[in-house]
Design an enzyme around this catalytic site. Structure first.
Site, short mmCIF file in Angstrom:
data_model
loop_
_atom_site.label_atom_id
_atom_site.label_comp_id
_atom_site.label_asym_id
_atom_site.label_seq_id
_atom_site.Cartn_x
_atom_site.Cartn_y
_atom_site.Cartn_z
N TYR A 78 40.23 -5.64 26.81
CA TYR A 78 41.58 -5.09 26.56
C TYR A 78 42.34 -4.99 28.21
O TYR A 78 43.58 -5.37 28.15
CB TYR A 78 41.52 -3.89 25.99
N ILE A 133 54.04 3.80 21.51
CA ILE A 133 54.95 3.77 22.70
C ILE A 133 56.25 3.09 22.42
O ILE A 133 57.46 3.43 22.35
CB ILE A 133 54.37 3.42 24.21
N LYS A 173 45.77 -6.98 29.51
CA LYS A 173 47.07 -6.33 29.88
C LYS A 173 47.27 -6.63 31.25
O LYS A 173 48.45 -6.83 31.85
CB LYS A 173 46.81 -4.77 29.77
#
Length: 317
Positions: free
Chosen positions: A182, A33, A186
């Protein structure tokens, strides 16, 4: 053009406003991204700096952007978010008097069970994705403050929506499971973005902090950018049914690009894809309920300061 004009005009992901003379940093801008954020921002006339821990991959990404965006002003700096002691030098190597936006995009995700640590002794995903960006922001603040209306844009994740932080085990010493760790890393980033904006407003700063997420962004739905990303015909065909629900990484970049460029975007907001938060053009969405918990945000902020040795000065209180 006034911000009023922008806010009443429909946003067009294929016709971005010009940004000549502005400087943007994209962490992890050499792949995924982040690459598409950098490519799209390069088309605005701005100088785009790719923050990358791999100089060879950064060179490949810059060549791809230059081939697709003639005349683009793109360069790279060595940036390793897992090495806190290197961040001051990385910021000095930007060699700019001001920074109009940083997109906190870089991140690591581990699929295999073993827990790993950075050289500073932090769990690798939490240490890189959250603590690295937390500390980097402190070093960038003078450059951001020198710009007229800078943005700190943090790339969160839809995976964080179902997670909750364990403030007594931020580094997953007791309970490590890769996908959950993870998602929590975030989520910590997203808490940081919201809390950073609250503190910037209280300090009367001109810098705004915005949190975004890409929805569901798959490699198999991402257009090829060889050799940065190559999509086979077979992968494209197999992914066609998924396109009803999710999208490619080029579209996952759209919320971050809008958060950088659109004057109608405000600090403290959350932006994501329009359709179920998973795909489509970028739109503002309500801040998730758990992200609005000021006590969790404040405790995470204090813990992050302690773990990184960071002092944000005027915005630390």
């Amino acid at each position: 053009m006034s911000s009023t004009t922008f806010s009443t005009s429909p946003w067009n992901v294929n016709r971005l406003p010009g940004a000549d003379g502005r400087v943007f940093l994209v962490t992890g801008g050499n792949a995924g991204i982040g690459y598409f954020v950098a490519e799209q921002l390069s088309a605005t006339g701005a100088t785009v700096v790719l923050g990358s821990r791999n100089p060879a991959r950064a060179e490949v990404a810059m060549a791809s952007i230059r081939a697709r965006v003639p005349g683009s002003r793109v360069r790279a700096v060595l940036l390793d978010l897992a090495d806190l002691s290197s961040l001051e030098t990385a910021v000095e190597s930007l060699e700019t008097e001001r920074l109009d936006a940083v997109v906190h995009n870089a991140g690591v995700a581990l699929d295999d069970p073993p827990r790993q640590e950075t050289g500073d002794g932090h769990e690798l995903m939490f240490g890189t994705n959250h603590l690295g960006h937390f500390a980097l922001t402190q070093w960038l603040m003078p450059l951001l403050s020198a710009a007229p209306a800078a943005r700190v844009v943090t790339m969160g994740s839809f995976a964080a929506k179902s997670e909750r932080l364990d403030l007594d085990d931020l580094q997953s010493h007791k309970d490590y499971e890769p996908k959950r760790t993870y998602g929590r890393s975030k989520l910590a980033q997203m808490y940081f973005s919201v809390e950073l904006d609250r503190r910037l407003r209280a300090a009367g700063s001109t810098v705004a902090s915005v949190v975004v997420h890409p929805g569901g962004a798959l490699d198999s739905l991402t257009p090829s950018r060889p050799p940065v990303h190559v999509r086979t015909a077979g992968a494209r065909l197999r992914a066609t049914p998924a396109a009803l629900l999710v999208q490619g990484k080029h579209a996952g970049a759209w919320p971050a690009v809008r958060a950088v460029l659109d004057p109608a975007v405000r600090g403290g907001q959350l932006w994501g894809p329009r359709v179920f938060g998973l795909r489509g053009e970028p739109r503002r969405e309500p801040v998730w309920d758990h992200l609005a918990d000021l006590s969790v945000a404040a405790r995470l902020w204090d813990a992050s300061c302690d773990l990184t040795g960071t002092d944000f000065g005027v915005i630390s209180g």
